[in-house]
Design a protein around this motif. Structure first.
Motif, PDB file in Angstrom:
ATOM      1  N   PRO A 154      -1.030  -3.502  20.360  1.00 24.01           N
ATOM      2  CA  PRO A 154      -1.456  -4.530  19.420  1.00 24.01           C
ATOM      3  C   PRO A 154      -2.015  -3.883  18.145  1.00 24.01           C
ATOM      4  O   PRO A 154      -2.646  -2.830  18.210  1.00 24.01           O
ATOM      5  CB  PRO A 154      -2.530  -5.309  20.176  1.00 24.01           C
ATOM      6  CG  PRO A 154      -2.862  -4.515  21.373  1.00 24.01           C
ATOM      7  CD  PRO A 154      -1.788  -3.509  21.612  1.00 24.01           C
ATOM      8  N   LEU A 155      -1.738  -4.511  17.010  1.00 25.13           N
ATOM      9  CA  LEU A 155      -2.267  -4.000  15.747  1.00 25.13           C
ATOM     10  C   LEU A 155      -3.686  -4.515  15.574  1.00 25.13           C
ATOM     11  O   LEU A 155      -3.976  -5.658  15.913  1.00 25.13           O
ATOM     12  CB  LEU A 155      -1.414  -4.514  14.585  1.00 25.13           C
ATOM     13  CG  LEU A 155      -0.001  -3.951  14.489  1.00 25.13           C
ATOM     14  CD1 LEU A 155       0.846  -4.808  13.556  1.00 25.13           C
ATOM     15  CD2 LEU A 155      -0.041  -2.523  13.978  1.00 25.13           C
ATOM     16  N   PRO A 156      -4.585  -3.685  15.052  1.00 31.54           N
ATOM     17  CA  PRO A 156      -5.938  -4.190  14.795  1.00 31.54           C
ATOM     18  C   PRO A 156      -5.914  -5.184  13.628  1.00 31.54           C
ATOM     19  O   PRO A 156      -5.927  -4.787  12.464  1.00 31.54           O
ATOM     20  CB  PRO A 156      -6.741  -2.938  14.449  1.00 31.54           C
ATOM     21  CG  PRO A 156      -5.785  -1.801  14.442  1.00 31.54           C
ATOM     22  CD  PRO A 156      -4.406  -2.297  14.661  1.00 31.54           C
ATOM     23  N   ALA A 157      -5.850  -6.453  13.923  1.00 33.33           N
ATOM     24  CA  ALA A 157      -5.801  -7.472  12.872  1.00 33.33           C
ATOM     25  C   ALA A 157      -7.227  -7.752  12.377  1.00 33.33           C
ATOM     26  O   ALA A 157      -8.185  -7.500  13.091  1.00 33.33           O
ATOM     27  CB  ALA A 157      -5.169  -8.744  13.422  1.00 33.33           C
ATOM     28  N   ILE A 158      -7.332  -8.244  11.139  1.00 31.67           N
ATOM     29  CA  ILE A 158      -8.649  -8.610  10.614  1.00 31.67           C
ATOM     30  C   ILE A 158      -8.922 -10.046  11.026  1.00 31.67           C
ATOM     31  O   ILE A 158      -8.124 -10.930  10.728  1.00 31.67           O
ATOM     32  CB  ILE A 158      -8.690  -8.489   9.080  1.00 31.67           C
ATOM     33  CG1 ILE A 158      -8.202  -7.102   8.647  1.00 31.67           C
ATOM     34  CG2 ILE A 158     -10.090  -8.766   8.549  1.00 31.67           C
ATOM     35  CD1 ILE A 158      -8.139  -6.922   7.131  1.00 31.67           C
ATOM     36  N   PRO A 159     -10.017 -10.313  11.738  1.00 31.06           N
ATOM     37  CA  PRO A 159     -10.283 -11.690  12.143  1.00 31.06           C
ATOM     38  C   PRO A 159     -10.561 -12.578  10.922  1.00 31.06           C
ATOM     39  O   PRO A 159     -11.023 -12.085   9.889  1.00 31.06           O
ATOM     40  CB  PRO A 159     -11.524 -11.569  13.037  1.00 31.06           C
ATOM     41  CG  PRO A 159     -12.165 -10.281  12.651  1.00 31.06           C
ATOM     42  CD  PRO A 159     -11.066  -9.385  12.164  1.00 31.06           C
ATOM     43  N   LEU A 189      -7.608  -3.013   6.472  1.00 28.83           N
ATOM     44  CA  LEU A 189      -6.319  -3.296   5.836  1.00 28.83           C
ATOM     45  C   LEU A 189      -5.296  -2.236   6.217  1.00 28.83           C
ATOM     46  O   LEU A 189      -4.157  -2.535   6.573  1.00 28.83           O
ATOM     47  CB  LEU A 189      -6.521  -3.323   4.315  1.00 28.83           C
ATOM     48  CG  LEU A 189      -5.368  -3.821   3.470  1.00 28.83           C
ATOM     49  CD1 LEU A 189      -5.081  -5.272   3.768  1.00 28.83           C
ATOM     50  CD2 LEU A 189      -5.691  -3.657   1.988  1.00 28.83           C
ATOM     51  N   LEU A 190      -5.699  -0.966   6.149  1.00 32.20           N
ATOM     52  CA  LEU A 190      -4.774   0.117   6.463  1.00 32.20           C
ATOM     53  C   LEU A 190      -4.431   0.140   7.948  1.00 32.20           C
ATOM     54  O   LEU A 190      -3.301   0.428   8.327  1.00 32.20           O
ATOM     55  CB  LEU A 190      -5.380   1.454   6.023  1.00 32.20           C
ATOM     56  CG  LEU A 190      -5.385   1.624   4.506  1.00 32.20           C
ATOM     57  CD1 LEU A 190      -6.431   2.619   4.068  1.00 32.20           C
ATOM     58  CD2 LEU A 190      -4.017   2.043   4.006  1.00 32.20           C
ATOM     59  N   LEU A 245       0.814  -1.206   0.000  1.00 33.02           N
ATOM     60  CA  LEU A 245       0.000   0.000   0.000  1.00 33.02           C
ATOM     61  C   LEU A 245       0.852   1.263   0.000  1.00 33.02           C
ATOM     62  O   LEU A 245       0.456   2.283  -0.561  1.00 33.02           O
ATOM     63  CB  LEU A 245      -0.928  -0.013   1.218  1.00 33.02           C
ATOM     64  CG  LEU A 245      -1.931  -1.167   1.168  1.00 33.02           C
ATOM     65  CD1 LEU A 245      -2.300  -1.632   2.553  1.00 33.02           C
ATOM     66  CD2 LEU A 245      -3.167  -0.763   0.404  1.00 33.02           C
ATOM     67  N   ALA A 265      -4.103  -2.366   9.827  1.00 35.92           N
ATOM     68  CA  ALA A 265      -3.255  -3.514  10.185  1.00 35.92           C
ATOM     69  C   ALA A 265      -1.779  -3.267   9.893  1.00 35.92           C
ATOM     70  O   ALA A 265      -0.931  -4.057  10.282  1.00 35.92           O
ATOM     71  CB  ALA A 265      -3.731  -4.761   9.438  1.00 35.92           C
ATOM     72  N   ILE A 266      -1.465  -2.162   9.201  1.00 42.42           N
ATOM     73  CA  ILE A 266      -0.067  -1.894   8.851  1.00 42.42           C
ATOM     74  C   ILE A 266       0.636  -1.203  10.013  1.00 42.42           C
ATOM     75  O   ILE A 266       0.144  -0.210  10.521  1.00 42.42           O
ATOM     76  CB  ILE A 266       0.004  -0.984   7.606  1.00 42.42           C
ATOM     77  CG1 ILE A 266      -0.656  -1.688   6.431  1.00 42.42           C
ATOM     78  CG2 ILE A 266       1.446  -0.636   7.274  1.00 42.42           C
ATOM     79  CD1 ILE A 266      -0.824  -0.792   5.256  1.00 42.42           C
ATOM     80  N   PRO A 267       1.787  -1.741  10.439  1.00 39.16           N
ATOM     81  CA  PRO A 267       2.516  -1.062  11.509  1.00 39.16           C
ATOM     82  C   PRO A 267       2.937   0.325  11.042  1.00 39.16           C
ATOM     83  O   PRO A 267       3.328   0.504   9.889  1.00 39.16           O
ATOM     84  CB  PRO A 267       3.757  -1.938  11.717  1.00 39.16           C
ATOM     85  CG  PRO A 267       3.486  -3.208  11.020  1.00 39.16           C
ATOM     86  CD  PRO A 267       2.497  -2.918   9.941  1.00 39.16           C
ATOM     87  N   ARG A 268       2.789   1.336  11.899  1.00 34.34           N
ATOM     88  CA  ARG A 268       3.168   2.690  11.508  1.00 34.34           C
ATOM     89  C   ARG A 268       3.837   3.368  12.690  1.00 34.34           C
ATOM     90  O   ARG A 268       3.736   2.892  13.816  1.00 34.34           O
ATOM     91  CB  ARG A 268       1.936   3.474  11.064  1.00 34.34           C
ATOM     92  CG  ARG A 268       0.871   3.599  12.159  1.00 34.34           C
ATOM     93  CD  ARG A 268      -0.361   4.276  11.623  1.00 34.34           C
ATOM     94  NE  ARG A 268      -1.034   3.446  10.631  1.00 34.34           N
ATOM     95  CZ  ARG A 268      -1.538   3.907   9.505  1.00 34.34           C
ATOM     96  NH1 ARG A 268      -1.452   5.173   9.201  1.00 34.34           N
ATOM     97  NH2 ARG A 268      -2.126   3.098   8.660  1.00 34.34           N
ATOM     98  N   SER A 271       2.765   3.128  16.501  1.00 33.38           N
ATOM     99  CA  SER A 271       2.030   1.915  16.852  1.00 33.38           C
ATOM    100  C   SER A 271       2.863   1.011  17.756  1.00 33.38           C
ATOM    101  O   SER A 271       2.399  -0.015  18.209  1.00 33.38           O
ATOM    102  CB  SER A 271       1.625   1.144  15.589  1.00 33.38           C
ATOM    103  OG  SER A 271       2.753   0.583  14.953  1.00 33.38           O
TER     104      SER A 271
END
Lengths: 325, 332
Positions: free
Chosen positions: B268-273, B255-256, B216, B258-261, B264
């Motif tokens: 914890p990163l908001p992962a997509i279940p 999706l956006l 991305l 979940a990318i480490p920035r 962050s």
């Protein structure tokens, strides 16, 4: 500061490549040159660099999966290089590795039970139901609850396989994990799941990580400190914030500016480096980065800069920084 | 209306396999304008590469384009004969792939390969082809083109190989370049060089580029507009800053996120279940509904149409009713 868990001193690894008729021509690939670093208990040290910088060789040499050419690795003060094969085998309980590609690091002919149980069977007397229970406990730890024990690797997705690989690495209650690009083969949504898992395990089990990656955003997310490598050498090492916001080495600056950033507000002025990384078989004299360095001076092509502390434990190997503190 | 070069309408691509029919692309529509870089992003298996190959009608068997229209300069490519397509491939639409080392032929020199392509497409002699090859190598920023013509692919670095591929692709004056993960196999400092080259070529030649990538960040820095694919469905299309700063579709948002920035760290990163559907199973309604935090009854029943949520910004999601730009329960 207390004694570091892992301390690396003057670690070098030279691979000899043979070529020509009957292998009479040979050349030496200097994959690692006199690397010095330490990893504190409970921290994550990130190692970043481009292909061929020696980051994977570093991880493998620390665990003595390949024998270094020179140098020492101390684990809790014990010199690993002085250990016999059997002593080293015993020591490996404390230090494990997770590889990049779970499709190739997990044997496709083993089911999950055997994959996770293998290190336990090798190192302990645990057998039978107790062994199965231990494997189930490990799988639950990595978020793999359910009826997975008798399934084979091809039945899982990449993210699930990497969880199984982590469970296998945790089987002997290690204290130190070398994670070699553990999320590089995964999509971002799955990468986030694995990074979260690794951070959660670190908190719960008090683990220490050496996290190797080429992806700067991943490394900055997970690391407390970062070592930047270029052509077999550590060129800069400091806390994550110092590397990202106060980098001193021109290579680190270029690397940071080359990484595509989503948010335009965070974008840096791009420094585009000319050429590509030279071959480690024939590294340039002086500073190894000087042929591509936008700030190179005469001295850079003659004298190799040493890694020196520029204050607060921020280590940099660059003539520019030493001249202008 | 801006000058449209390519218009893809309701494209469906399926693969008949022993395990069943895999629906790789399910009704994708977008257009690419003259002189713009259009990005197609998505995770593994979302159908982005297959969409790119469809434009050249090079979907490998057992894949087939089941429905849709692909208009190139107003002509439907799906209605053309194979002979007509051959005159379009390489001459008007060119493609570069992820791994240049696998695309270049190791037993021929760079010169033989690039001159071969030039002579295949253009009525020039050996000397003319040689001159044109040297021009192209220079245009992609390769030093000493004369020496390079005699070099073999293994003598070049990955970045140089990718430059050679781009030189070859553009040697016959293509109007559209399809670049499928052109920098994925390269290190970041080399990736920066290749992306800068693509942007420069696009400007100097008024080239249109379809950039297919999972990265991305690469899209954010090079594309004017972007389409987000999920499980063969285009879920959001718009100008890159709109899609990345004011994303509307729950999948784009997830999706956006979940990318480490920067910033962050430690959280914890908001992962997509859950996981991406395989393509074998046909999910009724919106393909993202089993993983969507905002799922409603209608999402399970019917596929959402693309609706406008701003200037040149469309999204396929029932959270946004037709002609209404307000959020309903979604986070901004």
């Amino acid at each position: 500061m207390s004694q570091p868990l892992v301390e690396v001193r003057g670690l070098s690894k030279h691979f000899v490549q043979r070529g020509g008729l009957l292998g009479r021509r040979s050349r030496v690939v200097r994959a690692l040159e006199e690397v010095e670093l330490s990893v504190q208990r409970g921290e994550t040290l990130g190692v970043v660099g481009e292909s061929g910088c020696g980051k994977t060789t570093l991880g493998r040499c620390i665990l003595r999966l390949i024998e270094p050419t020179a140098g020492q690795v101390f684990f809790e003060g014990v010199d690993l290089m002085a250990l016999s094969r059997e002593e080293m085998r015993q020591r490996r309980r404390d230090m494990q590795m997770v590889f990049q590609n779970p499709y190739s690091s997990l044997d496709p002919r083993f089911n999950v039970l055997n994959l996770v149980a293998e290190p336990i069977v090798t190192h302990t007397d645990l057998r039978g139901e107790a062994l199965t229970a231990r494997v189930e406990e490990l799988l639950a730890r990595v978020g793999m609850e359910g009826d997975f024990l008798y399934r084979y690797p091809h039945e899982f997705s990449g993210g699930q396989l990497q969880r199984i690989a982590v469970a296998r690495a945790l089987a002997l209650n290690p204290r130190f994990l070398v994670l070699d690009e553990p999320t590089s083969a995964l999509d971002v949504s799955v990468q986030a799941q694995i990074l979260n898992l690794l951070q959660q395990l670190q908190r719960e089990l008090g683990l220490t990580y050496l996290f190797i990656s080429h992806d700067l955003s991943v490394v900055q997310h997970i690391s407390d400190r970062i070592a930047v490598m270029y052509l077999g050498r550590v060129v800069e090492m400091s806390t994550t914030d110092a590397i990202f916001y106060a980098a001193r080495h021109p290579y680190t600056e270029a690397l940071l500016s080359s990484t595509p950033i989503l948010d335009p507000a965070l974008r840096r002025e791009r420094i585009i480096l000319e050429g590509s990384v030279p071959s480690p078989a024939n590294p340039p004299p002086g500073c190894r980065f000087h042929p591509r360095c936008p700030k190179a001076m005469d001295v850079c092509s003659q004298v190799e800069p040493k890694l020196e502390d520029v204050g607060g434990g921020h280590l940099v190997a660059c003539h520019l920084v030493m001249r202008d503190p | 209306m801006a000058d449209v070069l390519v218009c893809v309408e309701n494209l469906h691509v399926r693969f008949r396999t022993y395990a069943g029919v895999v629906h790789a692309v399910n009704g994708v529509s977008f257009d690419i304008r003259r002189g713009e870089t259009f990005g197609l992003v998505g995770e593994t298996g979302c159908g982005k590469s297959v969409t790119g190959l469809s434009l050249l009608r090079l979907v490998p068997p057992p894949g087939e384009i089941a429905a849709g229209r692909i208009l190139f300069n107003g002509e439907d490519l799906l209605a053309k004969s194979e002979a007509e397509m051959q005159r379009i491939r390489g001459r008007r639409i060119a493609m570069v792939f992820q791994d240049p080392a696998a695309t270049l032929n190791p037993v021929f020199s760079v010169g033989e390969q690039i001159m071969g392509i030039i002579r295949h497409h253009q009525a020039v002699g050996r000397d003319g082809a040689r001159r044109r090859a040297m021009e192209m190598l220079e245009a992609v920023g390769l030093p000493e083109p004369e020496r390079l013509l005699r070099a073999y692919p293994h003598e070049l670095s990955g970045g140089m190989q990718q430059r050679v591929m781009i030189a070859m692709a553009l040697s016959s004056g293509a109007e559209l370049l399809i670049a499928d993960e052109p920098t994925t196999a390269l290190d970041v400092t080399i990736q920066a060089q290749i992306l800068a080259l693509l942007v420069e070529l696009q400007r100097s030649r008024r080239l249109s580029i379809l950039l297919i990538t999972h990265n991305l960040g690469v899209v954010a820095e090079t594309c004017e507009r972007v389409g987000v694919l999920y499980a063969g469905h285009l879920v959001e299309v718009g100008r890159t800053p709109d899609v990345f700063q004011a994303m509307k579709h729950p999948y784009t948002q997830a999706l956006l996120a979940a990318i480490p920035r920067p910033g962050s760290h430690g959280q914890p990163l908001p992962a997509i279940p859950g996981t991406v559907p395989s393509g074998l199973e046909r999910i009724p309604g919106c393909a993202f509904h089993p993983r969507c935090p905002f799922v409603m009854d209608v999402c399970r029943a019917e596929k959402p149409p693309l609706v406008s949520v701003g200037e040149e910004h469309t999204v396929a999601c029932y959270l946004y009713p037709q002609g209404d730009c307000h959020l309903h329960g979604a986070r901004a």
